[in-house]
Motif scaffolding. Structure first.
Motif, PDB file in Angstrom:
ATOM      1  N   LEU A 108      -8.236  12.701 -37.296  1.00 53.03           N
ATOM      2  CA  LEU A 108      -7.966  12.216 -35.942  1.00 53.03           C
ATOM      3  C   LEU A 108      -9.055  11.256 -35.470  1.00 53.03           C
ATOM      4  O   LEU A 108      -8.775  10.288 -34.758  1.00 53.03           O
ATOM      5  CB  LEU A 108      -7.836  13.394 -34.980  1.00 53.03           C
ATOM      6  CG  LEU A 108      -6.602  14.281 -35.185  1.00 53.03           C
ATOM      7  CD1 LEU A 108      -6.658  15.489 -34.265  1.00 53.03           C
ATOM      8  CD2 LEU A 108      -5.313  13.503 -34.957  1.00 53.03           C
ATOM      9  N   HIS A 109     -10.299  11.537 -35.864  1.00 54.30           N
ATOM     10  CA  HIS A 109     -11.406  10.644 -35.509  1.00 54.30           C
ATOM     11  C   HIS A 109     -11.200   9.268 -36.142  1.00 54.30           C
ATOM     12  O   HIS A 109     -11.393   8.236 -35.485  1.00 54.30           O
ATOM     13  CB  HIS A 109     -12.727  11.255 -35.974  1.00 54.30           C
ATOM     14  CG  HIS A 109     -13.930  10.414 -35.659  1.00 54.30           C
ATOM     15  ND1 HIS A 109     -14.444  10.291 -34.385  1.00 54.30           N
ATOM     16  CD2 HIS A 109     -14.705   9.637 -36.464  1.00 54.30           C
ATOM     17  CE1 HIS A 109     -15.485   9.482 -34.412  1.00 54.30           C
ATOM     18  NE2 HIS A 109     -15.659   9.067 -35.656  1.00 54.30           N
ATOM     19  N   LYS A 119      -8.378   7.456 -34.306  1.00 50.06           N
ATOM     20  CA  LYS A 119      -8.816   6.950 -32.994  1.00 50.06           C
ATOM     21  C   LYS A 119      -9.620   5.667 -33.145  1.00 50.06           C
ATOM     22  O   LYS A 119      -9.479   4.725 -32.353  1.00 50.06           O
ATOM     23  CB  LYS A 119      -9.647   8.021 -32.293  1.00 50.06           C
ATOM     24  CG  LYS A 119     -10.097   7.647 -30.890  1.00 50.06           C
ATOM     25  CD  LYS A 119     -10.864   8.797 -30.248  1.00 50.06           C
ATOM     26  CE  LYS A 119     -11.311   8.436 -28.839  1.00 50.06           C
ATOM     27  NZ  LYS A 119     -12.057   9.561 -28.204  1.00 50.06           N
ATOM     28  N   ASN A 120     -10.464   5.605 -34.163  1.00 46.58           N
ATOM     29  CA  ASN A 120     -11.331   4.441 -34.357  1.00 46.58           C
ATOM     30  C   ASN A 120     -10.615   3.246 -34.965  1.00 46.58           C
ATOM     31  O   ASN A 120     -10.933   2.091 -34.644  1.00 46.58           O
ATOM     32  CB  ASN A 120     -12.518   4.816 -35.259  1.00 46.58           C
ATOM     33  CG  ASN A 120     -13.520   5.685 -34.535  1.00 46.58           C
ATOM     34  OD1 ASN A 120     -13.541   5.748 -33.305  1.00 46.58           O
ATOM     35  ND2 ASN A 120     -14.357   6.362 -35.292  1.00 46.58           N
ATOM     36  N   ALA A 177      -6.383   2.134 -32.770  1.00 47.72           N
ATOM     37  CA  ALA A 177      -6.271   2.152 -31.307  1.00 47.72           C
ATOM     38  C   ALA A 177      -5.107   1.290 -30.829  1.00 47.72           C
ATOM     39  O   ALA A 177      -4.358   1.691 -29.919  1.00 47.72           O
ATOM     40  CB  ALA A 177      -7.580   1.684 -30.679  1.00 47.72           C
ATOM     41  N   LEU A 214      -1.784   3.082 -31.606  1.00 54.46           N
ATOM     42  CA  LEU A 214      -1.607   4.230 -30.722  1.00 54.46           C
ATOM     43  C   LEU A 214      -1.225   3.787 -29.314  1.00 54.46           C
ATOM     44  O   LEU A 214      -0.374   4.401 -28.667  1.00 54.46           O
ATOM     45  CB  LEU A 214      -2.886   5.074 -30.689  1.00 54.46           C
ATOM     46  CG  LEU A 214      -3.242   5.793 -32.001  1.00 54.46           C
ATOM     47  CD1 LEU A 214      -4.656   6.344 -31.945  1.00 54.46           C
ATOM     48  CD2 LEU A 214      -2.245   6.915 -32.298  1.00 54.46           C
ATOM     49  N   LYS A 233      -0.726  10.058 -27.495  1.00 53.94           N
ATOM     50  CA  LYS A 233      -1.933  10.755 -27.050  1.00 53.94           C
ATOM     51  C   LYS A 233      -2.385  11.719 -28.144  1.00 53.94           C
ATOM     52  O   LYS A 233      -1.661  12.642 -28.518  1.00 53.94           O
ATOM     53  CB  LYS A 233      -1.676  11.520 -25.759  1.00 53.94           C
ATOM     54  CG  LYS A 233      -2.926  12.166 -25.186  1.00 53.94           C
ATOM     55  CD  LYS A 233      -2.633  12.912 -23.897  1.00 53.94           C
ATOM     56  CE  LYS A 233      -3.902  13.569 -23.352  1.00 53.94           C
ATOM     57  NZ  LYS A 233      -3.622  14.354 -22.112  1.00 53.94           N
ATOM     58  N   LEU A 234      -3.579  11.501 -28.648  1.00 55.60           N
ATOM     59  CA  LEU A 234      -4.105  12.364 -29.705  1.00 55.60           C
ATOM     60  C   LEU A 234      -4.560  13.696 -29.139  1.00 55.60           C
ATOM     61  O   LEU A 234      -5.104  13.763 -28.034  1.00 55.60           O
ATOM     62  CB  LEU A 234      -5.273  11.681 -30.418  1.00 55.60           C
ATOM     63  CG  LEU A 234      -4.961  10.404 -31.190  1.00 55.60           C
ATOM     64  CD1 LEU A 234      -6.216   9.878 -31.858  1.00 55.60           C
ATOM     65  CD2 LEU A 234      -3.865  10.639 -32.218  1.00 55.60           C
ATOM     66  N   GLU A 271      -6.857  17.176 -28.809  1.00 59.37           N
ATOM     67  CA  GLU A 271      -8.264  17.563 -28.973  1.00 59.37           C
ATOM     68  C   GLU A 271      -8.315  18.859 -29.777  1.00 59.37           C
ATOM     69  O   GLU A 271      -7.492  19.754 -29.587  1.00 59.37           O
ATOM     70  CB  GLU A 271      -8.923  17.771 -27.606  1.00 59.37           C
ATOM     71  CG  GLU A 271      -8.966  16.525 -26.731  1.00 59.37           C
ATOM     72  CD  GLU A 271      -9.963  15.496 -27.234  1.00 59.37           C
ATOM     73  OE1 GLU A 271     -10.902  15.893 -27.953  1.00 59.37           O
ATOM     74  OE2 GLU A 271      -9.781  14.302 -26.916  1.00 59.37           O
TER      75      GLU A 271
END
Length: 425
Positions: free
Chosen positions: A245-246, A249-250, A253, A256, A262-263, A265
């Motif tokens: 997931l990290h 996200k990087n 983006a 997404l 929405k990722l 947590e």
């Protein structure tokens, strides 16, 4: 002049460049036209003086080459087109519009024209996200000391007990498409690699036709030796998902944002509930009558419970009954097993657990399922010569992708889906 990619235009302000791509949008205003060019790295607006550059007959989705000067326009760059060359023309009207925010046709139409549908930015983004997830899976496991393996997809026996198999003729013999790389993963642990993984297609001949099933899908598999029990695998998956997931996200983006995804947590631990306890919760809280297993509605309800009680979008359900697990699953007390499923936003995306590493126990377990252990002699051989305690898991890539993005049907997350009715394109 070499081709310049759209993503590299910011470093070429004032220069003359050559771009190649598809005509995504075309708007004419008198003697000026605004052409949006699309290629794999992005979109760019090209300003065309139609008195100097002929665009007659140019249709949406034509493949063109544009030469022009890169200029800055507020926060964006655009191209002052000096020449447009048609590389490949469009012969027919498109079956749906590519350049709208939403693709306004049903799923069957999309899948019947799958390659064209992938030109749409939203649908294109799905598989860039999926590729990033897979790469994240590989990168994490390599750092953790896992070796990537590649196992056969034509096999002589099934690995999952009761699951139906796709039978095929293999010269003079009968063979099957592999349901799982399970046997090979375990054998490679015993071969001394200890930690192995594979990303590959698997095949299930179940005659379902639901929005959560495919007959061919990509399985992200891993197996590791020298574990205490299934909790070691669950902790590894927690760290694995955080890492994936990290990376997403990087690196994704834009994709997404395009999909408004929405990722989730993930905290230090993902909540864990033994299946018998989960069944009691469903019975007492929701009035849902279940016996020894959980159904799709139960998965959704237990997710709602966990989301409310723990604030988590993931939950491990553990200790499934032996009769619901394959023959290689390590037994636990009370007819249960050291196994788990991972439920994400109400859908099972992972099955895993500890495996039997004792030869006699494994042979007995195979026979208890009504199977002939002699047919599994190649698989069993390594267990005669010292096998460490081990376990592993399999993540359904299409299900994970669909749940992350919020897709209503797992077929949307399959590049070319194969289900009971579809074997083309």
């Amino acid at each position: 002049m070499n081709r310049t990619l759209i993503k590299g235009l910011n470093s070429k302000i004032g220069e003359t460049v050559k771009l190649q791509g598809w005509v995504h949008r075309l708007r004419k205003l008198g003697k000026i036209a605004f052409l949006i060019l699309r290629e794999h790295s992005g979109l760019v607006q090209c300003v065309v003086n139609t008195r100097e550059v002929d665009i007659k007959g140019l249709r949406l989705e034509s493949v063109v080459e544009i030469t022009g000067t890169v200029v800055k326009n507020d926060e964006n760059v655009e191209i002052l087109a000096e020449n447009i060359r048609l590389i490949s023309e469009v012969k027919e009207e498109l079956p749906f519009e590519i350049n709208k925010k939403d693709i306004e046709v049903n799923l069957d139409t999309i899948l019947n024209h799958r390659v064209l549908s992938l030109r749409h930015q939203s649908l294109n983004s799905i598989f860039k996200i999926q590729a990033c997830l897979t790469q994240g899976f590989i990168e994490f496991l390599k750092v953790e000391g896992f070796t990537q393996i590649f196992t056969p997809k034509i096999v002589s026996e099934g690995a999952e007990g009761g699951t139906e198999l796709f039978e095929l003729k293999y010269f003079e013999k009968k063979a099957y498409l592999a349901q799982s790389p399970q046997f090979y993963k375990q054998m490679m642990v015993g071969a001394g690699y200890e930690r192995v993984f594979e990303t590959a297609h698997v095949y299930r001949a179940e005659k379902h036709n639901t929005n959560r099933h495919l007959n061919e899908y990509v399985s992200l598999d891993l197996e590791m030796g020298f574990i205490e029990d299934e909790k070691d695998i669950m902790m590894l998956e927690t760290r694995l998902l955080k890492s994936m997931l990290h990376k997403l996200k990087n690196e994704c983006a834009d994709e997404l944002n395009t999909l408004e995804a929405k990722l989730p947590e993930i905290g230090e631990e993902i909540p864990s509930i033994p299946l018998p306890e989960a069944i009691k919760i469903l019975n007492n809280k929701y009035g849902k009558e279940l016996d020894i297993d959980i159904d799709p509605e139960g998965e959704k309800l237990i997710y709602e419970h966990v989301k409310k009680e723990y604030g988590s979008e993931f939950v491990f359900l553990t200790h499934y009954p032996m009769e619901k697990r394959p023959m290689y699953t390590m037994p636990a007390d009370g007819g249960l097993t050291h196994s788990f499923d991972l439920i994400f936003r109400g859908l099972e995306i992972t099955t895993g657990g500890q495996r039997i590493h004792n030869f006699d126990m494994l042979k007995k377990s195979i026979e208890s399922k009504g199977l002939n252990s002699e047919k599994f002699s190649d698989y069993l051989e390594v267990f005669k010569y010292g096998m460490p305690p081990h376990g592993g898991l399999a993540i359904g890539l299409e299900r994970l992708t669909a749940q992350l993005i919020g897709l209503g049907n797992v077929r949307e997350a399959a590049l070319f889906p194969r289900d009971r009715d579809r074997i083309t394109p």
